[in-house]
Enzyme design. Structure first.
Site, PDB file in Angstrom:
ATOM      1  N   ARG A   1       0.847  -1.188   0.000  1.00  0.00           N
ATOM      2  CA  ARG A   1       0.000   0.000   0.000  1.00  0.00           C
ATOM      3  C   ARG A   1       0.889   1.247   0.000  1.00  0.00           C
ATOM      4  O   ARG A   1       1.995   1.236   0.521  1.00  0.00           O
ATOM      5  CB  ARG A   1      -0.909   0.025   1.238  1.00  0.00           C
ATOM      6  CG  ARG A   1      -2.079  -0.953   1.171  1.00  0.00           C
ATOM      7  CD  ARG A   1      -2.956  -0.878   2.401  1.00  0.00           C
ATOM      8  NE  ARG A   1      -2.239  -1.306   3.578  1.00  0.00           N
ATOM      9  CZ  ARG A   1      -1.669  -0.494   4.466  1.00  0.00           C
ATOM     10  NH1 ARG A   1      -1.779   0.821   4.339  1.00  0.00           N
ATOM     11  NH2 ARG A   1      -1.003  -0.971   5.489  1.00  0.00           N
TER      12      ARG A   1
ATOM     13  N   TYR B   1      -1.508  -3.592  -7.020  1.00  0.00           N
ATOM     14  CA  TYR B   1      -1.184  -4.339  -5.802  1.00  0.00           C
ATOM     15  C   TYR B   1      -2.305  -4.328  -4.747  1.00  0.00           C
ATOM     16  O   TYR B   1      -2.772  -3.256  -4.343  1.00  0.00           O
ATOM     17  CB  TYR B   1       0.098  -3.799  -5.130  1.00  0.00           C
ATOM     18  CG  TYR B   1       0.359  -4.594  -3.886  1.00  0.00           C
ATOM     19  CD1 TYR B   1       0.967  -5.845  -3.974  1.00  0.00           C
ATOM     20  CD2 TYR B   1      -0.104  -4.177  -2.655  1.00  0.00           C
ATOM     21  CE1 TYR B   1       1.115  -6.637  -2.855  1.00  0.00           C
ATOM     22  CE2 TYR B   1       0.044  -4.966  -1.528  1.00  0.00           C
ATOM     23  CZ  TYR B   1       0.656  -6.193  -1.639  1.00  0.00           C
ATOM     24  OH  TYR B   1       0.779  -6.990  -0.534  1.00  0.00           O
TER      25      TYR B   1
ATOM     26  N   LYS C   1      -9.484  -2.361   2.049  1.00  0.00           N
ATOM     27  CA  LYS C   1      -9.200  -1.212   2.891  1.00  0.00           C
ATOM     28  C   LYS C   1      -9.977   0.029   2.441  1.00  0.00           C
ATOM     29  O   LYS C   1     -10.461   0.809   3.263  1.00  0.00           O
ATOM     30  CB  LYS C   1      -7.695  -0.927   2.928  1.00  0.00           C
ATOM     31  CG  LYS C   1      -6.880  -2.064   3.573  1.00  0.00           C
ATOM     32  CD  LYS C   1      -7.429  -2.423   4.897  1.00  0.00           C
ATOM     33  CE  LYS C   1      -6.838  -3.569   5.672  1.00  0.00           C
ATOM     34  NZ  LYS C   1      -5.557  -4.080   5.584  1.00  0.00           N
TER      35      LYS C   1
ATOM     36  N   HIS D   1     -10.202  -2.221  11.911  1.00  0.00           N
ATOM     37  CA  HIS D   1      -9.126  -3.077  11.389  1.00  0.00           C
ATOM     38  C   HIS D   1      -8.856  -4.180  12.416  1.00  0.00           C
ATOM     39  O   HIS D   1      -7.821  -4.184  13.078  1.00  0.00           O
ATOM     40  CB  HIS D   1      -7.882  -2.207  11.160  1.00  0.00           C
ATOM     41  CG  HIS D   1      -6.785  -2.861  10.373  1.00  0.00           C
ATOM     42  ND1 HIS D   1      -5.498  -2.387  10.370  1.00  0.00           N
ATOM     43  CD2 HIS D   1      -6.774  -3.943   9.561  1.00  0.00           C
ATOM     44  CE1 HIS D   1      -4.747  -3.132   9.583  1.00  0.00           C
ATOM     45  NE2 HIS D   1      -5.487  -4.090   9.088  1.00  0.00           N
TER      46      HIS D   1
ATOM     47  N   SER E   1      -0.931  -3.338  10.351  1.00  0.00           N
ATOM     48  CA  SER E   1      -0.603  -4.262   9.274  1.00  0.00           C
ATOM     49  C   SER E   1       0.667  -5.040   9.607  1.00  0.00           C
ATOM     50  O   SER E   1       1.635  -4.471  10.108  1.00  0.00           O
ATOM     51  CB  SER E   1      -0.398  -3.479   7.982  1.00  0.00           C
ATOM     52  OG  SER E   1      -1.567  -2.747   7.696  1.00  0.00           O
TER      53      SER E   1
ATOM     54  N   CYS F   1       1.233  -7.181  11.916  1.00  0.00           N
ATOM     55  CA  CYS F   1       1.533  -7.287  13.350  1.00  0.00           C
ATOM     56  C   CYS F   1       0.804  -8.448  14.010  1.00  0.00           C
ATOM     57  O   CYS F   1       0.688  -8.495  15.242  1.00  0.00           O
ATOM     58  CB  CYS F   1       1.206  -5.984  14.061  1.00  0.00           C
ATOM     59  SG  CYS F   1       2.341  -4.658  13.629  1.00  0.00           S
TER      60      CYS F   1
ATOM     61  N   ASP G   1      -8.957  -9.676   9.457  1.00  0.00           N
ATOM     62  CA  ASP G   1      -8.462  -8.330   9.127  1.00  0.00           C
ATOM     63  C   ASP G   1      -9.460  -7.211   9.434  1.00  0.00           C
ATOM     64  O   ASP G   1      -9.051  -6.151   9.883  1.00  0.00           O
ATOM     65  CB  ASP G   1      -8.072  -8.279   7.642  1.00  0.00           C
ATOM     66  CG  ASP G   1      -7.144  -7.122   7.312  1.00  0.00           C
ATOM     67  OD1 ASP G   1      -6.154  -6.918   8.036  1.00  0.00           O
ATOM     68  OD2 ASP G   1      -7.406  -6.404   6.326  1.00  0.00           O
TER      69      ASP G   1
ATOM     70  N   ARG H   1       2.112 -12.089  -0.513  1.00  0.00           N
ATOM     71  CA  ARG H   1       0.818 -12.434   0.094  1.00  0.00           C
ATOM     72  C   ARG H   1       0.197 -13.669  -0.542  1.00  0.00           C
ATOM     73  O   ARG H   1       0.521 -14.037  -1.662  1.00  0.00           O
ATOM     74  CB  ARG H   1      -0.156 -11.261  -0.099  1.00  0.00           C
ATOM     75  CG  ARG H   1       0.290  -9.947   0.551  1.00  0.00           C
ATOM     76  CD  ARG H   1      -0.410  -9.690   1.829  1.00  0.00           C
ATOM     77  NE  ARG H   1       0.177  -8.594   2.603  1.00  0.00           N
ATOM     78  CZ  ARG H   1      -0.334  -8.164   3.748  1.00  0.00           C
ATOM     79  NH1 ARG H   1      -1.421  -8.712   4.244  1.00  0.00           N
ATOM     80  NH2 ARG H   1       0.249  -7.203   4.422  1.00  0.00           N
TER      81      ARG H   1
HETATM   82  P1  GTP Z   1      -2.041  -7.577   7.614  1.00  0.00           P
HETATM   83  O1  GTP Z   1      -2.569  -8.638   6.725  1.00  0.00           O
HETATM   84  O2  GTP Z   1      -0.998  -6.731   6.959  1.00  0.00           O
HETATM   85  O3  GTP Z   1      -3.113  -6.723   8.224  1.00  0.00           O
HETATM   86  O4  GTP Z   1      -1.182  -8.317   8.778  1.00  0.00           O
HETATM   87  P2  GTP Z   1      -1.585  -9.163  10.078  1.00  0.00           P
HETATM   88  O5  GTP Z   1      -1.850  -8.240  11.210  1.00  0.00           O
HETATM   89  O6  GTP Z   1      -2.636 -10.151   9.744  1.00  0.00           O
HETATM   90  O7  GTP Z   1      -0.210  -9.908  10.425  1.00  0.00           O
HETATM   91  P3  GTP Z   1       0.200 -11.454  10.310  1.00  0.00           P
HETATM   92  O8  GTP Z   1      -0.595 -12.330  11.227  1.00  0.00           O
HETATM   93  O9  GTP Z   1       0.220 -11.827   8.886  1.00  0.00           O
HETATM   94  O10 GTP Z   1       1.687 -11.411  10.884  1.00  0.00           O
HETATM   95  C1  GTP Z   1       2.686 -10.623  10.309  1.00  0.00           C
HETATM   96  C2  GTP Z   1       4.045 -11.015  10.786  1.00  0.00           C
HETATM   97  O11 GTP Z   1       4.095 -11.003  12.209  1.00  0.00           O
HETATM   98  C3  GTP Z   1       4.446 -12.422  10.359  1.00  0.00           C
HETATM   99  O12 GTP Z   1       5.749 -12.381   9.833  1.00  0.00           O
HETATM  100  C4  GTP Z   1       4.409 -13.223  11.619  1.00  0.00           C
HETATM  101  O13 GTP Z   1       5.380 -14.229  11.592  1.00  0.00           O
HETATM  102  C5  GTP Z   1       4.663 -12.200  12.717  1.00  0.00           C
HETATM  103  N1  GTP Z   1       3.941 -12.577  13.964  1.00  0.00           N
HETATM  104  C6  GTP Z   1       2.626 -12.846  14.077  1.00  0.00           C
HETATM  105  N2  GTP Z   1       2.302 -13.190  15.356  1.00  0.00           N
HETATM  106  C7  GTP Z   1       3.458 -13.117  16.068  1.00  0.00           C
HETATM  107  C8  GTP Z   1       3.783 -13.343  17.447  1.00  0.00           C
HETATM  108  O14 GTP Z   1       2.947 -13.684  18.287  1.00  0.00           O
HETATM  109  N3  GTP Z   1       5.092 -13.147  17.800  1.00  0.00           N
HETATM  110  C9  GTP Z   1       6.044 -12.773  16.901  1.00  0.00           C
HETATM  111  N4  GTP Z   1       7.277 -12.600  17.320  1.00  0.00           N
HETATM  112  N5  GTP Z   1       5.783 -12.565  15.589  1.00  0.00           N
HETATM  113  C10 GTP Z   1       4.496 -12.723  15.177  1.00  0.00           C
HETATM  114  C1  SPV Z   2      -2.764  -4.434   5.464  1.00  0.00           C
HETATM  115  O1  SPV Z   2      -1.800  -3.819   5.001  1.00  0.00           O
HETATM  116  O2  SPV Z   2      -3.277  -4.144   6.575  1.00  0.00           O
HETATM  117  C2  SPV Z   2      -3.331  -5.563   4.722  1.00  0.00           C
HETATM  118  C3  SPV Z   2      -2.867  -5.801   3.364  1.00  0.00           C
HETATM  119  O3  SPV Z   2      -4.208  -6.254   5.234  1.00  0.00           O
HETATM  120  S1  SPV Z   2      -3.582  -4.707   2.215  1.00  0.00           S
HETATM  121  O4  SPV Z   2      -4.761  -5.359   1.640  1.00  0.00           O
HETATM  122  O5  SPV Z   2      -2.575  -4.476   1.167  1.00  0.00           O
HETATM  123  O6  SPV Z   2      -3.990  -3.502   2.870  1.00  0.00           O
HETATM  124 MN    MN Z   3      -4.687  -5.542   7.380  1.00  0.00          MN
END
Ligand code: GTP
Ligand code: SPV
Ligand code: MN
Length: 593
Positions: free
Chosen positions: A72, A200, A209, A229, A251, A253, A280, A374
């Protein structure tokens, strides 16, 4: 091709856009498997998509975006409200008339020699009172196929719309993928989104979003509901009862990971389970019984690939085994499957990296997959998808959880003293930036409620909306509000908490708090667990009691600096709610006193 609706507002808007972008051909997306299959074949014939090993990964495809178009672009995302004040100090703003002119100049004739795809889609189960309809025009088959996974698409959506004018207009034009002319513009007052020069994810899957957060947050403020979110999970306890939690993390996290977690062995044996409702976005409104209910408006997961593996998130990995589109991961030429950093310890030697060049994962210094690569996977694939996933009434929420990446400051978990203090806790969230958005990674920035890039109006008014929602709830029925931090690091830079499945230990405490079953320690920032109340069974040798005590501690010196940072951030808001100002003064007094 036959039009799929007689809705006048739809047809006249599409006519106007056809006049503008001048497609060679117009195709209505009906959502049928036959049409989807034909589009996949067409995308493969032009190289837009690569068909993967159909035995190992049936109906799975790989797509590579342009190298300059991998995340983004927040700096090029605009809220085009009538005044700058309405967009507020945290959004980029453009005057709507100027924005339309600029965008139409860019979009003019841009579909020449190309096809316009008309995607009617529903955010939320078709026909649910929570749900909203959108129509996206795009010149990208990749967008069509992704939208067919991420949303409910096709004829049934237009039937549900009937002749209503209540739908969100979305125009996407790939143009030349020119980053200098890339704009993602929301017009909340017009229910309109225009996105140009990107191909993208979050920039172009307009239901996600752009609609489900930026436009919907504005709709929610006017209509008395919330677009957040947030993931939604159901925590099943040994007695079979399921309690639902919504959690907002910025994002990349950890939302997808938390939403699908597998409990640690000891918990699993006792009967604990986690059911995923969403990973999400949540749409939340008050139900007839006075409690808050949430739905997931999406129909799939657009998840971060790197780090997803059999150990960290087996449910997400399983979700990607069929009907999935992978974006910007590495292609393993030996078996025509995909690979990314952190999938396993065996990177392919004979491969193509995300940019499209030959790549040897054993010897190369370069990454095989982009850090923000992704997967787009159907929600039904998820082994732990909740039985309530399609429930048009949503699920009742017991707790809201905020969180982010804070190497030093925030404790593993703390609970707010009440709703308004909880809104304050959400408003002061900050997190280290990630690869999900273009720009520097690892810099701490304020990201209130994980909505900084997604709030479609003045953030101060959004906070007031949170306060108003709480004021309309019986405090007994209102969700309790918490903050978590899985990302505390020691002085050597190692994570101090194992995270992932072990986060269940914290969720368990959260639900016990909601049910009044466990005491807590009052600190200047809120209620923190007594260390004996976080169960460390099975973590022997990994997390000592002393280490747990450290990550539960509140360091007053660090918080003093934080209070200053919050003060600077709050100073940007002319319309800061008095309630939050008072909460800020209380925190300041608690920390300094
Ligand atoms: P978006 O799709 O961008 O909104 O991201 P999200 O909030 O769904 O994050 P996601 O669960 O995909 O995790 C993103 C990154 O954080 C990955 O590389 C994970 O490995 C890392 N991660 C997730 N949970 C944990 C955790 O409990 N501890 C640690 N150290 N890393 C974590
Ligand atoms: C985020 O960035 O929080 C996502 C991926 O979930 S996107 O759809 O690119 O916003
Ligand atoms: Mn997201």
């Amino acid at each position: 091709m036959e039009k799929l609706t007689a809705n006048k507002s739809v047809l006249s808007w599409i006519e106007e856009k056809i006049d503008l972008v001048k497609p060679e051909k117009v195709v209505w997306i009906d959502g049928s498997e036959k049409q989807i299959e034909a589009l996949r074949a067409e995308a493969c014939s032009t190289g837009e998509m690569i068909k993967l090993n159909q035995e190992l990964l049936p109906d799975c495809y790989l797509h590579r975006t342009a190298v300059n178009d991998v995340a983004r672009v927040e700096a090029r995302t605009f809220i085009c409200a009538p005044t700058k004040e309405e967009a507020g100090p945290t959004n980029n703003w453009m005057d709507p008339a100027e924005a339309y002119k600029m965008l139409y100049d860019i979009a003019k004739d841009s579909y020449k020699g190309r096809t316009m795809y008309i995607i009617p889609y529903s955010m939320g189960p078709v026909g649910s009172k929570f749900s909203k309809i959108g129509i996206e025009l795009t010149d990208s088959i990749y967008v069509v196929l992704n939208m067919c996974i991420m949303t409910r698409v096709g004829t049934k959506v237009l039937e549900a719309l009937g002749d209503s004018n209540d739908w969100v207009r979305g125009l996407h034009c790939k143009c030349e993928i020119n980053e200098e002319k890339r704009y993602i513009c929301q017009f909340p007052q017009d229910n309109t989104i225009i996105s140009v020069n990107s191909g993208y994810g979050g920039n172009v899957l307009l239901g996600k979003k752009c609609f489900a957060l930026r436009i919907a947050s504005y709709q929610g403020k006017n209509e008395g509901w919330q677009a957040e979110h947030m993931l939604i999970l159901g925590l099943q306890k040994p007695n079979g009862e399921i309690k639902y939690i919504c959690a907002a993390f910025p994002s990349a996290c950890g939302k997808t990971n938390l939403a699908m977690l597998i409990p640690p062995e000891g918990y699993y044996k006792k009967g604990y389970r986690v059911w995923c409702v969403g990973d999400d976005i949540s749409w939340i409104r008050k139900g007839e019984d006075g409690r808050l209910y949430a739905i997931n408006p999406e129909n799939g997961f657009f998840g971060v690939a790197p780090g997803t593996n059999e150990k960290s998130n087996p449910n997400a990995l399983a979700s990607t085994k069929k009907g999935t589109i992978f974006t910007n991961v590495a292609l393993n030429l030996d078996n025509n499957t995909v690979w990314w950093e952190g999938l396993d310890k065996n990177p392919p030697e004979n491969a193509i990296e995300w940019k499209g060049s030959a790549w040897n994962g054993k010897t190369s210094e370069e990454k095989g997959a982009h850090p923000n690569s992704r997967f787009t996977a159907p929600a039904v694939n998820c082994p732990c998808i909740s039985s309530e996933f399609e429930n048009p009434q949503g699920v009742p929420i017991s707790a809201f959880v905020f969180g982010g990446r804070r190497a030093k400051l925030a404790p593993l978990v703390y609970q707010s003293r009440n709703w308004n203090h909880g809104v304050f806790v959400g408003s002061i969230m900050a997190s280290e930036t990630t690869a999900a958005a273009a720009g520097a990674v690892g810099v701490v920035r304020r990201d209130p409620m994980a909505m900084l890039p997604f709030c479609g109006y003045n953030m101060a008014d959004y906070w007031q909306h949170w306060i108003d929602i709480g004021a309309g709830l019986d405090p007994e029925k209102a969700p309790k509000i918490f903050n978590v931090n899985w990302f505390r690091k020691d002085d050597e830079g190692n994570f101090m908490w194992p995270g992932f499945g072990d986060n269940l230990r914290v969720l368990d405490w959260i639900i016990d708090r909601c049910e009044g079953k466990v005491d807590a320690v009052e600190t200047p920032i809120g209620f923190v667990p007594r260390s004996e109340d976080i169960n460390l069974e099975g973590l022997e040798g990994e997390v000592s009691k002393a280490q747990l005590e450290e990550i539960l501690s509140v360091d007053k010196d660090l918080w003093k600096a934080e209070v200053e940072g919050i003060g600077e951030f709050y100073a940007k808001f002319d319309r800061l709610p008095a309630t939050l100002k008072a909460e800020y003064e209380t925190l300041k007094k608690n920390i300094e006193g």
